[in-house]
Write an enzyme that holds these catalytic residues in place. Structure first.
Site, PDB file in Angstrom:
ATOM      1  N   ASP A 119      -8.393  -9.027   3.519  1.00 52.93           N
ATOM      2  CA  ASP A 119      -8.168  -7.951   4.495  1.00 52.93           C
ATOM      3  C   ASP A 119      -9.262  -7.926   5.554  1.00 52.93           C
ATOM      4  OD1 ASP A 119      -7.212  -5.742   5.810  1.00 52.93           O
ATOM      5  OD2 ASP A 119      -7.784  -4.296   4.280  1.00 52.93           O
ATOM      6  N   GLU A 158       0.816  -1.214   0.000  1.00 53.84           N
ATOM      7  CA  GLU A 158       0.000   0.000   0.000  1.00 53.84           C
ATOM      8  C   GLU A 158       0.852   1.267   0.000  1.00 53.84           C
ATOM      9  OE1 GLU A 158      -4.110  -1.437   2.059  1.00 53.84           O
ATOM     10  OE2 GLU A 158      -2.542  -0.785   3.439  1.00 53.84           O
ATOM     11  N   GLU A 204     -13.166  -2.847  11.488  1.00 49.42           N
ATOM     12  CA  GLU A 204     -13.099  -1.993  10.304  1.00 49.42           C
ATOM     13  C   GLU A 204     -14.153  -2.350   9.268  1.00 49.42           C
ATOM     14  OE1 GLU A 204      -9.824  -1.136   6.729  1.00 49.42           O
ATOM     15  OE2 GLU A 204      -9.253  -2.258   8.527  1.00 49.42           O
TER      16      GLU A 204
END
Length: 725
Positions: free
Chosen positions: A390, A316, A418
């Site tokens: 993820d 990332e 998340e």
């Protein structure tokens, strides 16, 4: 005194009494705001308390070291609260009902008992009822002080949950060596993917001011066996390695030390350039190697028990060894060599995917790391997320587990939710953790679960990391039930084979009440909650359907942007004919990264679990499901089922009114209302979108979404929390 004066005095007295009563009421209200977590130590019923008092009348515990004092003080505090009176302090077990705590080195009585302690390792302990000179005594014994602290918390948990002590004989030791909370906290106190306020670390005031909350944080972690904390975000700032911030970290280490917790730092790979003035961060450059050795020496001068580094590299956009044509092993080993003289470790994260578009993001970590098996230093752990994408509501286990027998693999779970509704959705992650840990990798053969892989496979290092859900909110985690995920992580990091249901029962009893009429319905809610959330968010193996960036709410229509694998359409691949990501040999062939037995199951449309169907297969809309319904009908039904399940949780919680304190009951009820509304939003938006793709009518009895698809697509949430770095 005149009558008027007497009346005035009386009025003032009434006012004072009312003010005092108000403060008392305020204190009572605040007493159940969640701050005490599962360490409430509320008085037990009188009959039960008297029974324990007879067994725990006297506390015989050393206080010569910081860890010894932590154990002693926690027992005095806990038993005093639970039993209504603190145990008598004594230097020897001179009466019936003594509680003796210590190691052979700290307690002559423990030494005389010749208990089998050395086999328990440095952190293990036993709790046993023994006879000393004809008197019944309870002992908490360990080879080292830290074991007695863990044993003290275990005994308090038994008392909190009403367990019998008369015949107690418990032996415990952790199955994993490193049990670490990873804070994605930035130096400006913003928390990436944090939903419980700011970072608890007040970097600006450190090292001069040590907030008492730090000690309470350490106590909470020690109570569930967590022995490490990473203070800063994996998207690290090099400033965290500068002298001023190292002094701040050293101050925090001093608070953690009496509770058996080491501090770690996330290290930015390009720090030699950014704060060291070097022209390169090439791990094979001798100047870079020297810089990291000097930096390690500097850290250990300040923090002698520093744990080591966590590193996110070449993922990332983060810098890493591949920027210089080097491998992940080259980068990890360079840091490991700098830490090795001091006993430090490197936790090198395997969450990697390049800026180039891979054919399937789920395959990339395996492709990059398996060729490096056996090439890492002995003080390197490869930190692997539970699934290959993820932290999704449901993923199959990461194919790296079992595929690198020469390298210790460390599990990384996410505690902060998340992708699971942030703080307001009740989702018990113990069920998710256990599902992953108990999955059979079939490597090297059947029965070799993910839990067995991370226990070390003969390696000296093993571990589990959890991305923390902790912030400055009074209840620490943004909601009361989010605390359960912190608790479950610690318990499973200690023993990955524990029952997630039993852990939920302990947490409910300690957090609310040991009354079975309270515990049983709460555990029922908790154990059903994760499946409910999967149903209303990502049923049947769908994944990565959230809105862009902040990840709040549904976004199955998300496409475009800087890269395809940051979009939803990349993953669900819905078209007029069907839906799902083909990861069989006719597609990306990601199934080939698993052991043959696992791959055969996942690749076979007739054998793959329906819970993972669309993860591995692109399936026609009219595919017949186990229920007998076509896939389209089943998909819509799962979305609706998730909403009904949240409604059922609301009803269960409402039935506990009066059995749970009013303040916490009200907050949970309010959050369940939010969850039900947002579950309906997920259902309606997702059904509207997928119906626009499939062109099929809704199944009989299914209500159409109340708004057109364009309405849901137009919703914007620019201030959703947790998105900053």
């Amino acid at each position: 005194m005149s009558a008027s004066t007497e009346r005035a005095s009386s009025r003032w007295l009434q006012i004072v009494l009312l003010v005092c009563a108000g403060f008392l009421a305020l204190g009572t209200a605040r007493a159940e705001d969640g701050y005490d977590l599962w360490l409430r130590y509320q008085p037990l019923p009188a009959t039960q308390a008297r029974a324990y008092q007879s067994q725990l009348q006297t506390l015989v515990a050393p206080q010569a070291t910081p860890v010894q004092r932590s154990a002693h003080d926690e027992l005095a505090r806990g038993l005093g609260g639970l039993l209504g009176q603190a145990p008598r302090q004594a230097a020897a077990a001179d009466a019936e009902g003594a509680l003796v705590v210590g190691t052979p080195a700290s307690s002559p009585l423990i030494a005389r008992l010749h208990l089998p302690l050395q086999s328990l390792g440095p952190e293990g302990y036993l709790i046993r009822r023994v006879s000393v000179e004809g008197r019944a005594v309870t002992v908490i014994a360990a080879a080292q002080d830290i074991g007695t602290l863990y044993g003290a918390f275990h005994l308090l948990r038994l008392v909190q949950t009403g367990q019998a002590l008369a015949q107690i004989d418990i032996t415990e030791q952790p199955r994993l060596k490193l049990r670490v909370a990873d804070h994605w906290d930035n130096l400006d106190r913003n928390v990436e993917r944090g939903y419980a306020g700011q970072s608890i670390w007040d970097w600006h005031k450190l090292p001069g001011w040590l907030d008492p909350r730090y000690t309470d944080y350490a106590r909470a972690n020690a109570s569930i066996g967590i022995n490490g904390t990473v203070l800063n975000n994996v998207n690290a700032s090099a400033q965290s390695l500068t002298a001023p911030y190292l002094h701040k970290a050293a101050a925090l280490a001093g608070v953690m030390r009496p509770w058996g917790i080491r501090v770690y730092l996330s290290a930015r790979f390009s720090a030699p350039i950014e704060i060291g003035g070097l022209p390169t961060a090439d791990p094979l450059d001798r100047r870079v190697q020297r810089w990291w050795r000097d930096k390690a020496d500097e850290i250990y001068q300040l923090i002698p028990d520093f744990g080591g580094f966590v590193v996110k590299a070449n993922s990332e956009g983060q810098p890493g060894p591949q920027d210089y044509g080097r491998s992940h092993a080259d980068g990890a080993n360079m840091l490991a060599d700098a830490l090795q003289p001091h006993g430090g470790v490197v936790m090198w994260r395997a969450f990697v995917y390049s800026h180039e578009e891979p054919d399937d993001r789920a395959k990339q970590a395996y492709s990059e790391f398996v060729p490096l098996d056996g090439k890492f230093r002995d003080n390197v752990l490869l930190q692997v997320k539970n699934g290959a994408i993820d932290f999704q509501p449901r993923e199959p286990f990461h194919p790296l587990f079992g595929a690198m027998p020469k390298t210790p693999l460390m599990m990384e779970f996410q505690i902060t939710k998340e992708y699971l509704g942030f703080a307001t959705h009740l989702v018990y992650l113990g069920a998710l953790y256990a599902e992953t840990l108990q999955t059979d990798t079939f490597r090297p053969g059947p029965g070799h679960t993910v839990a067995k892989v991370i226990e070390g496979q003969g390696h000296a290092l093993s571990g589990m990391a959890g991305v923390a859900n902790i912030g400055t909110d009074r209840n620490w985690s943004g909601s009361i039930f989010n605390q359960a995920n912190w608790y479950a992580f610690g318990r499973l990091a200690w023993n990955p084979d524990q029952s997630s249901r039993d852990i939920a029962a302990d947490w409910a009893a300690m957090t609310f009440s040991p009354d079975p009429a309270v515990v049983q319905p709460i555990v029922g809610m908790m154990m059903a909650s994760r499946e409910a959330t999967v149903n209303y968010m990502t049923p049947l193996g769908l994944h990565h359907l959230m809105a862009r960036g902040h990840h709040y709410g549904p976004g199955p229509w998300v496409d475009g942007g800087p890269r395809a694998d940051w979009t939803s359409v990349y993953y669900h691949r819905a078209d007029r004919n069907g839906i799902g990501f083909d990861r069989t040999a006719t597609g990306s062939n990601a199934v080939a990264q698993y052991a043959p037995e696992v791959a055969a199951t996942y690749a076979d449309l007739s054998q793959v679990p329906e819970a993972l169907l669309l993860w591995f297969h692109h399936v026609p809309w009219d595919h017949r499901m186990a229920s007998g319904r076509p896939l389209w009908d089943e998909l819509v039904g799962r979305y609706s089922s998730g909403v009904r399940q949240v409604h059922a949780m609301q009803d269960t919680w409402a039935s506990l009114r009066g059995r749970v304190d009013a303040d916490r009951h009200e907050q949970v009820a309010a959050f369940l209302k939010i969850q039900r509304r947002e579950a309906q939003w997920w259902r309606d938006a997702s059904v509207a979108y997928f119906q626009s793709i499939s062109g099929r009518p809704l199944p009989a009895g299914e209500a159409p979404p109340p708004h057109p698809l364009a309405y849901y697509q137009a919703l914007q949430f620019p201030s959703a929390p947790g998105d900053g770095r």
